[in-house]
Design a protein around this motif. Structure first.
Motif, PDB file in Angstrom:
ATOM      1  N   ALA A   1       0.845  -1.195   0.000  1.00  0.00           N
ATOM      2  CA  ALA A   1       0.000   0.000   0.000  1.00  0.00           C
ATOM      3  C   ALA A   1       0.879   1.244   0.000  1.00  0.00           C
ATOM      4  CB  ALA A   1      -0.913  -0.023   1.219  1.00  0.00           C
ATOM      5  N   GLY A   2       0.248   2.407   0.008  1.00  0.00           N
ATOM      6  CA  GLY A   2       1.002   3.654  -0.083  1.00  0.00           C
ATOM      7  C   GLY A   2       2.003   3.857   1.029  1.00  0.00           C
ATOM      8  N   SER A   3       1.747   3.271   2.197  1.00  0.00           N
ATOM      9  CA  SER A   3       2.659   3.398   3.329  1.00  0.00           C
ATOM     10  C   SER A   3       3.861   2.479   3.212  1.00  0.00           C
ATOM     11  CB  SER A   3       1.910   3.063   4.626  1.00  0.00           C
ATOM     12  OG  SER A   3       1.450   1.721   4.576  1.00  0.00           O
ATOM     13  N   GLY A   4       3.848   1.579   2.202  1.00  0.00           N
ATOM     14  CA  GLY A   4       4.905   0.592   2.071  1.00  0.00           C
ATOM     15  C   GLY A   4       4.601  -0.716   2.767  1.00  0.00           C
ATOM     16  N   LEU A   5       3.462  -0.777   3.467  1.00  0.00           N
ATOM     17  CA  LEU A   5       3.056  -1.999   4.154  1.00  0.00           C
ATOM     18  C   LEU A   5       2.335  -2.948   3.202  1.00  0.00           C
ATOM     19  CD1 LEU A   5       1.583  -0.592   7.504  1.00  0.00           C
ATOM     20  CD2 LEU A   5       3.637  -1.999   7.281  1.00  0.00           C
ATOM     21  N   PRO A   6       2.497  -4.265   3.398  1.00  0.00           N
ATOM     22  CA  PRO A   6       1.614  -5.198   2.701  1.00  0.00           C
ATOM     23  C   PRO A   6       0.233  -5.134   3.338  1.00  0.00           C
ATOM     24  CG  PRO A   6       2.947  -6.378   4.286  1.00  0.00           C
ATOM     25  CD  PRO A   6       3.431  -4.942   4.318  1.00  0.00           C
ATOM     26  N   VAL A   7      -0.683  -5.953   2.875  1.00  0.00           N
ATOM     27  CA  VAL A   7      -1.974  -6.058   3.542  1.00  0.00           C
ATOM     28  C   VAL A   7      -1.737  -6.538   4.970  1.00  0.00           C
ATOM     29  CG1 VAL A   7      -4.195  -7.258   3.600  1.00  0.00           C
ATOM     30  CG2 VAL A   7      -3.223  -6.534   1.411  1.00  0.00           C
ATOM     31  N   VAL A   8      -2.297  -5.823   5.943  1.00  0.00           N
ATOM     32  CA  VAL A   8      -2.178  -6.211   7.351  1.00  0.00           C
ATOM     33  C   VAL A   8      -3.371  -7.090   7.700  1.00  0.00           C
ATOM     34  CG1 VAL A   8      -2.051  -5.402   9.730  1.00  0.00           C
ATOM     35  CG2 VAL A   8      -0.959  -4.080   7.893  1.00  0.00           C
ATOM     36  N   ASN A   9      -3.107  -8.325   8.110  1.00  0.00           N
ATOM     37  CA  ASN A   9      -4.167  -9.294   8.387  1.00  0.00           C
ATOM     38  C   ASN A   9      -4.492  -9.360   9.873  1.00  0.00           C
ATOM     39  OD1 ASN A   9      -4.416 -10.144   5.671  1.00  0.00           O
ATOM     40  ND2 ASN A   9      -2.702 -11.557   5.902  1.00  0.00           N
ATOM     41  N   VAL A  10      -5.777  -9.258  10.188  1.00  0.00           N
ATOM     42  CA  VAL A  10      -6.270  -9.435  11.558  1.00  0.00           C
ATOM     43  C   VAL A  10      -7.311 -10.552  11.505  1.00  0.00           C
ATOM     44  CG1 VAL A  10      -7.264  -8.334  13.597  1.00  0.00           C
ATOM     45  CG2 VAL A  10      -5.910  -6.980  11.989  1.00  0.00           C
ATOM     46  N   PRO A  11      -6.852 -11.822  11.465  1.00  0.00           N
ATOM     47  CA  PRO A  11      -7.777 -12.933  11.260  1.00  0.00           C
ATOM     48  C   PRO A  11      -8.580 -13.279  12.514  1.00  0.00           C
ATOM     49  CG  PRO A  11      -5.574 -13.782  11.556  1.00  0.00           C
ATOM     50  CD  PRO A  11      -5.456 -12.286  11.552  1.00  0.00           C
ATOM     51  N   GLY A  12      -9.495 -14.205  12.332  1.00  0.00           N
ATOM     52  CA  GLY A  12     -10.387 -14.660  13.394  1.00  0.00           C
ATOM     53  C   GLY A  12     -11.755 -14.874  12.785  1.00  0.00           C
TER      54      GLY A  12
ATOM     55  N   LEU B   1       2.543  -9.444  15.176  1.00  0.00           N
ATOM     56  CA  LEU B   1       3.187 -10.444  16.027  1.00  0.00           C
ATOM     57  C   LEU B   1       2.805 -10.358  17.505  1.00  0.00           C
ATOM     58  CD1 LEU B   1       6.788 -10.990  14.669  1.00  0.00           C
ATOM     59  CD2 LEU B   1       5.165 -12.758  15.343  1.00  0.00           C
ATOM     60  N   PRO B   2       2.684  -9.165  18.074  1.00  0.00           N
ATOM     61  CA  PRO B   2       2.328  -9.138  19.497  1.00  0.00           C
ATOM     62  C   PRO B   2       0.992  -9.816  19.796  1.00  0.00           C
ATOM     63  CG  PRO B   2       3.192  -7.016  18.814  1.00  0.00           C
ATOM     64  CD  PRO B   2       2.985  -7.811  17.560  1.00  0.00           C
ATOM     65  N   LEU B   3       0.089  -9.824  18.823  1.00  0.00           N
ATOM     66  CA  LEU B   3      -1.228 -10.425  19.026  1.00  0.00           C
ATOM     67  C   LEU B   3      -1.286 -11.871  18.564  1.00  0.00           C
ATOM     68  CD1 LEU B   3      -3.426  -7.464  17.707  1.00  0.00           C
ATOM     69  CD2 LEU B   3      -2.767  -7.933  20.079  1.00  0.00           C
ATOM     70  N   PHE B   4      -0.517 -12.204  17.526  1.00  0.00           N
ATOM     71  CA  PHE B   4      -0.616 -13.521  16.908  1.00  0.00           C
ATOM     72  C   PHE B   4       0.689 -14.312  17.003  1.00  0.00           C
ATOM     73  CE2 PHE B   4      -3.906 -10.898  15.039  1.00  0.00           C
ATOM     74  CZ  PHE B   4      -5.002 -11.744  15.075  1.00  0.00           C
ATOM     75  N   GLY B   5       1.565 -13.927  17.933  1.00  0.00           N
ATOM     76  CA  GLY B   5       2.782 -14.694  18.167  1.00  0.00           C
ATOM     77  C   GLY B   5       2.600 -15.852  19.134  1.00  0.00           C
ATOM     78  N   PRO B   6       1.791 -15.669  20.205  1.00  0.00           N
ATOM     79  CA  PRO B   6       1.637 -16.759  21.181  1.00  0.00           C
ATOM     80  C   PRO B   6       0.892 -17.959  20.592  1.00  0.00           C
ATOM     81  CG  PRO B   6       0.952 -14.636  22.106  1.00  0.00           C
ATOM     82  CD  PRO B   6       1.107 -14.434  20.630  1.00  0.00           C
TER      83      PRO B   6
ATOM     84  N   HIS C   1      -8.251  -7.031  18.907  1.00  0.00           N
ATOM     85  CA  HIS C   1      -7.238  -7.162  17.859  1.00  0.00           C
ATOM     86  C   HIS C   1      -7.454  -6.092  16.791  1.00  0.00           C
ATOM     87  CE1 HIS C   1      -6.545 -11.725  18.805  1.00  0.00           C
ATOM     88  NE2 HIS C   1      -5.992 -10.924  19.696  1.00  0.00           N
ATOM     89  N   VAL C   2      -8.713  -5.860  16.425  1.00  0.00           N
ATOM     90  CA  VAL C   2      -9.021  -4.843  15.413  1.00  0.00           C
ATOM     91  C   VAL C   2      -8.692  -3.454  15.943  1.00  0.00           C
ATOM     92  CG1 VAL C   2     -10.834  -3.842  13.970  1.00  0.00           C
ATOM     93  CG2 VAL C   2     -10.831  -6.306  14.420  1.00  0.00           C
ATOM     94  N   LEU C   3      -9.138  -3.158  17.151  1.00  0.00           N
ATOM     95  CA  LEU C   3      -8.933  -1.830  17.723  1.00  0.00           C
ATOM     96  C   LEU C   3      -7.452  -1.501  17.879  1.00  0.00           C
ATOM     97  CD1 LEU C   3     -11.633  -1.556  20.534  1.00  0.00           C
ATOM     98  CD2 LEU C   3     -11.452  -0.142  18.489  1.00  0.00           C
TER      99      LEU C   3
END
Length: 404
Positions: A206-217, A247-252, A224-226
């Motif tokens: 995206a314009g920020s240089g980030l790929p799509v950021v995934n927040v699955p569930g 990673l902080p949310l989906f690492g454990p 997680h969304v907030l």
């Protein structure tokens, strides 16, 4: 539509605007939302009063992720969360405008594009939104590509948007090692199940240089969304894993913090959902699934699936649904489990002492002699000697009793 990128979401110094995802690493689950409510409120306010355009589009979706966010209980930020829900530039479910007014409200140059639901690529008419310049129904896939190429940040909310989810079921049959078909060619934004690709392709930024950021569930956890959205709106780039999850949310590993972990270590397994004991044998996917919901909990921080007798079904993982079905049945390990096999696990420090082994061995031998008086005493003594010598438990196969 022009694909020229506009200015990225303004990046602020961390001391000015907090990085909530980094704070998650240092605090207990739920603490960041409670303790940093004012800062989260300020971050979300940039999308309602600060001039940032947020467009939320739904594809093949049950709207569960939106409902999950709607039902979140955060009194300290309730007001601004309501504003965010209502004043996003476009949200199919929540906005008050309808018809032409609603379609005119879509920003064609959004700062943040949020997508909920899978995107049908082989039968595009399976999900449409409004009409195109020819008056024909416009496929959601066209909207997503056009707006995604213009957005500074693209956020996939829920497993369907991230990896294909339920609409893609049938194509990723890992149990049989086959690849089938799903009716509509449902894809995630940047993943097709476990494989990079999806609607945008593996190299999209995206314009920020980030790929799509995934927040699955299924559905996505509202915190997680907030936390992800507030971090991005504050100008920080989240630390992502190989599946583009924060990673902080989906690492454990779900299994590591499960309240039934003790039963797992003791070898106490439930035969069916709802029974007492660890739910591994009842098909729990907690040794395969990565997120912090074992400690973050849902329903106002009161419970999660395992607390009410339901095994984890791996809903945060790619190739969910197929990868973990049939549910409630133990599955073969493909080598991706957090643990190879359930067992009674102990460290060397917890190993039985010489005295404990001696007492256990004497009791075991007495039981053998009482139950089978015809067995020679020498055989029992031999078994006792082997137990004390190497610490191995007595078994009919390993001891001299098998030779009696």
């Amino acid at each position: 539509m022009s694909t020229e990128r506009h200015r990225p979401v303004e990046t602020a110094r961390p001391t000015e605007r907090p990085d909530f995802l980094e704070l998650v690493r240092e605090r207990e689950a739920g603490a960041v939302v409670d303790e940093r409510a004012d800062a989260i409120r300020a971050a979300l306010s940039t999308a309602t009063r600060g001039g940032l355009d947020v467009v939320w589009i739904q594809g093949q979706s049950c709207t569960g992720c939106t409902v999950s966010l709607l039902q979140s209980e955060y009194p300290a930020i309730e007001g601004v969360l309501s504003e965010f829900r209502e004043q996003s530039s476009f949200h199919t479910t929540l906005m008050s405008e309808t018809g032409t007014d609603a379609m005119n409200a879509i920003s064609t140059d959004p700062d943040v594009l949020v997508v909920e639901g899978a995107i049908p690529t082989e039968i595009p008419r399976a999900a449409t939104l409004g009409t195109d310049e020819r008056g024909k129904r416009k496929p959601v896939v066209d909207w997503v590509i056009e707006l995604g190429e213009r957005a500074d940040v693209v956020l996939a909310v829920g497993t369907c948007a991230a990896y294909g989810g339920l609409p893609a079921a049938g194509r990723h049959d890992s149990r049989r090692g086959e690849v089938g078909t799903d009716p509509t060619g449902a894809r995630g934004l940047q993943f097709d199940g476990e494989e990079p690709g999806g609607v945008f392709g593996p190299d999209f930024e995206a314009g920020s240089g980030l790929p799509v950021v995934n927040v699955p569930g299924c559905p996505a956890h509202p915190e997680h969304v907030l936390l992800t959205l507030a971090t991005i709106l504050n100008g920080h780039e989240p630390d992502l894993d190989a599946l583009h999850r924060p990673l902080p949310l989906f690492g454990p590993l779900v299994h590591d913090d499960c309240e039934l972990r003790e039963q797992y270590e003791q070898g106490e397994f439930a035969d069916d959902p709802g029974d007492d004991g660890c739910l591994y044998e009842a098909g729990c996917a907690g040794v395969h699934a990565y997120c912090d919901d074992s400690v973050r909990l849902r329903n106002g921080g009161t419970a999660i699936c395992r607390d009410v007798g339901a095994p984890c079904i791996g809903c945060v993982e790619p190739a969910f649904w197929d990868r973990f079905t049939p549910f409630y049945e133990k599955r073969e390990d493909r080598g991706d489990a957090g643990l190879d096999e359930p067992s009674i696990m102990r460290s060397d420090d917890d190993a039985p002492t010489w005295e404990m082994r001696a007492v256990s061995a004497v009791v075991a031998c007495l039981c053998v002699l009482i139950a089978a008086p015809a067995l020679p005493v020498a055989a029992a003594l031999s078994a006792l000697s082997r137990w004390l010598g190497d610490g191995e438990p007595i078994s009919w196969r390993d001891s001299d009793l098998t030779e009696a």
